[in-house]
Design a protein around this motif. Structure first.
Motif, short mmCIF file in Angstrom:
data_model
loop_
_atom_site.label_atom_id
_atom_site.label_comp_id
_atom_site.label_asym_id
_atom_site.label_seq_id
_atom_site.Cartn_x
_atom_site.Cartn_y
_atom_site.Cartn_z
N UNK A 32 0.83 -1.21 0.00
CA UNK A 32 0.00 0.00 0.00
C UNK A 32 0.87 1.26 0.00
N UNK A 33 1.95 1.22 0.78
CA UNK A 33 2.85 2.38 0.86
C UNK A 33 3.55 2.61 -0.47
N UNK A 34 4.04 1.54 -1.08
CA UNK A 34 4.73 1.67 -2.37
C UNK A 34 3.78 2.21 -3.43
N UNK A 35 2.53 1.72 -3.45
CA UNK A 35 1.58 2.18 -4.45
C UNK A 35 1.24 3.66 -4.26
N UNK A 36 1.11 4.09 -3.02
CA UNK A 36 0.84 5.50 -2.77
C UNK A 36 1.99 6.37 -3.25
N UNK A 37 3.22 5.91 -3.06
CA UNK A 37 4.39 6.66 -3.52
C UNK A 37 4.45 6.68 -5.04
N UNK A 38 4.08 5.58 -5.67
CA UNK A 38 4.06 5.52 -7.14
C UNK A 38 3.08 6.55 -7.70
N UNK A 39 1.91 6.68 -7.07
CA UNK A 39 0.94 7.67 -7.53
C UNK A 39 1.53 9.08 -7.49
N UNK A 44 -0.30 10.02 -11.05
CA UNK A 44 -1.48 9.27 -11.49
C UNK A 44 -2.51 9.22 -10.37
N UNK A 45 -3.70 8.77 -10.72
CA UNK A 45 -4.81 8.76 -9.75
C UNK A 45 -5.04 7.40 -9.10
N UNK A 46 -4.61 6.34 -9.74
CA UNK A 46 -4.81 5.00 -9.18
C UNK A 46 -3.57 4.14 -9.43
N UNK A 114 -11.51 6.66 -15.33
CA UNK A 114 -10.14 6.63 -15.84
C UNK A 114 -10.15 6.77 -17.35
N UNK A 115 -9.20 7.55 -17.85
CA UNK A 115 -9.12 7.80 -19.28
C UNK A 115 -7.89 7.15 -19.90
N UNK A 116 -6.84 6.96 -19.10
CA UNK A 116 -5.60 6.38 -19.62
C UNK A 116 -5.05 5.40 -18.59
N UNK A 117 -4.55 4.26 -19.08
CA UNK A 117 -3.99 3.23 -18.20
C UNK A 117 -2.63 2.79 -18.72
N UNK A 118 -1.75 2.49 -17.79
CA UNK A 118 -0.46 1.89 -18.11
C UNK A 118 -0.29 0.66 -17.22
N UNK A 119 -0.06 -0.48 -17.83
CA UNK A 119 0.13 -1.71 -17.07
C UNK A 119 1.43 -2.40 -17.46
N UNK A 120 2.09 -3.00 -16.48
CA UNK A 120 3.31 -3.76 -16.74
C UNK A 120 3.22 -5.10 -16.02
N UNK A 133 -0.76 -1.95 -12.52
CA UNK A 133 -1.21 -0.91 -13.46
C UNK A 133 -1.55 0.37 -12.72
N UNK A 134 -1.36 1.48 -13.43
CA UNK A 134 -1.69 2.80 -12.91
C UNK A 134 -2.64 3.46 -13.90
#
Length: 401
Positions: A32-39, A44-46, A114-120, A133-134
């Motif tokens: 959860x912490x890493x994802x919040x930092x990635x945003x 990004x929003x998600x 959401x209008x744009x997504x990036x997934x890896x 994905x974000x």
């Protein structure tokens, strides 16, 4: 971000995902912490992590920031379906600039606007661990710099997921194993028992088990089994086999017939599963035991005044392998004799023929009290070295008349 990641960009991401303070957080808090930092870093929003379940060929949302409903509602996506499924199937980054029912199967992505997504993909070598994905609620581009930086995060999260899955599986397998082994061996007129179970240190808890239960007509069922493999899956299969064998034991008096029924069940409902099992039925007079072997090592019989020997019982195919009709053998058990059942972890060692372990086993089994025999077997064949594989051991002694 610029199209070429700068040293500062990389440093920010690396600091965010390797912060030593994360080591003090619980597993779910780390993600959860890493994802919040990635945003924050990518603007990004998600951000969402979906774990790959190879057996179901599904992705399951296990952590999210900005769209936590994905976790709360147990969102699952089939590999190959929709956006995340496509990332998993192709195992490469995917950018999506049209988020609607034609491109995604998770309706929450549309509902959030959401209008744009990036997934890896989250990879560990050749293994697909999951998808990261974000998303953004405003149209935007994700330059190559963003893709590369998100891949750095995905590699870190893949490791985190693997650690969490391994720890959860170990704990669940150990708990299941403990719950299914007899907590207390039954008191049986004319017999005494002792048992041991030691989980392997290298592969972890597996599917070894022993069982001892009364049967109608003052008979007694004795089981020793070993499911191929280790971890939670092996322990779950072991639990199923144990329960089904007990049920069949109430319906059929012939141990070979019981194992035949068990084999049919496994090949139909658990295709690919494999187990070795020895099942014995002790007579009401305690002077004999009917035994059937399904790929298992034979028990050891120690009769007063004679050297201990491996019981001469024909070995039929393991459970899960179709073969000829299974056979049973009646073994005489004179007064004060001992019968020792065990799994291969007791006698197999790397770089050593199993015959060496079996010979050593027959040398140490004597017609003494079961607790003494168990202790002697473990001392001689395990000693001060941690067991590499699971060891299950059950010693039964017919009392002297």
């Amino acid at each position: 971000m610029s199209e070429t990641p700068t040293a500062d960009d990389r440093l920010q991401v690396l600091e965010a995902i390797t912060d030593a303070a994360l080591g003090y957080l619980a597993q779910e808090k780390v993600m959860a912490t890493i994802l919040a930092r990635v945003r924050d870093l990518l603007g990004v929003d998600t951000a969402t992590v979906l774990r790959h379940d190879p057996s179901a060929r599904q992705l399951q949302a296990i952590a999210a920031s900005g769209i936590e409903e994905e976790v709360f509602q147990d969102v699952r996506v089939a590999v190959g379906a929709g956006f995340a499924g496509r990332v998993a199937a192709e195992r490469r980054p995917v950018i999506l600039d049209q988020v609607d029912e034609t491109t995604v199967v998770n309706s929450l992505l549309q509902e959030r606007g959401l209008r744009t997504l990036l997934g890896v993909p989250m990879l560990a070598g050749d293994e697909l661990v999951g998808v990261l994905h974000v998303g953004s609620v405003t149209p935007r581009e994700f330059p190559e710099a963003d893709v590369e930086l998100l891949q750095l995060v995905a590699a870190r999260l893949a490791l985190e997921v693997q650690i969490e899955v391994a720890a959860t599986d170990r704990a669940a397998a150990a708990a299941l194993q403990r719950s299914l082994l007899p907590g207390r061996l039954p008191d049986v007129d004319g017999m005494r028992f002792s048992a041991r179970y030691v989980p392997g240190t290298e592969p972890g808890v597996g599917g070894d088990w022993y069982d001892l239960f009364p049967l109608p007509g003052d008979r007694l069922g004795i089981v020793m089994g070993d499911v191929a493999g280790h971890g939670l899956n092996a322990a779950v299969i072991m639990g199923r086999l144990r329960s089904v064998l007990r049920a069949y034991a109430l319906e059929w008096d012939d141990p070979a017939e019981v194992l035949s029924k068990l084999d049919n069940k496994v090949r139909y409902f658990e295709p690919g599963a494999l187990a070795t099992v020895v099942y014995g039925i002790v007579s009401p007079s305690r002077d004999s035991v009917e035994i059937s072997l399904a790929g298992h090592l034979p028990p050891v019989l120690a009769v007063p005044g004679l050297p201990a020997v491996l019981v001469d019982v024909p070995v039929d195919p393991p459970i899960g392998v179709a073969g000829l009709k299974r056979r049973r053998t009646v073994v005489e058990v004179p007064p004060a004799s001992v019968v020792a059942f065990y799994t291969d972890g007791l006698v197999e060692r790397r770089g050593q023929l199993i015959d060496v372990g079996l010979r050593r086993l027959t040398e140490v089994v004597t017609p003494d009290q079961p607790g003494v025999v168990c202790a002697r077997m473990m001392a001689a064949l395990v000693g001060g070295t941690p067991a590499q594989d699971d060891i299950a051991l059950l010693v039964a002694r017919r009392e002297a008349t």
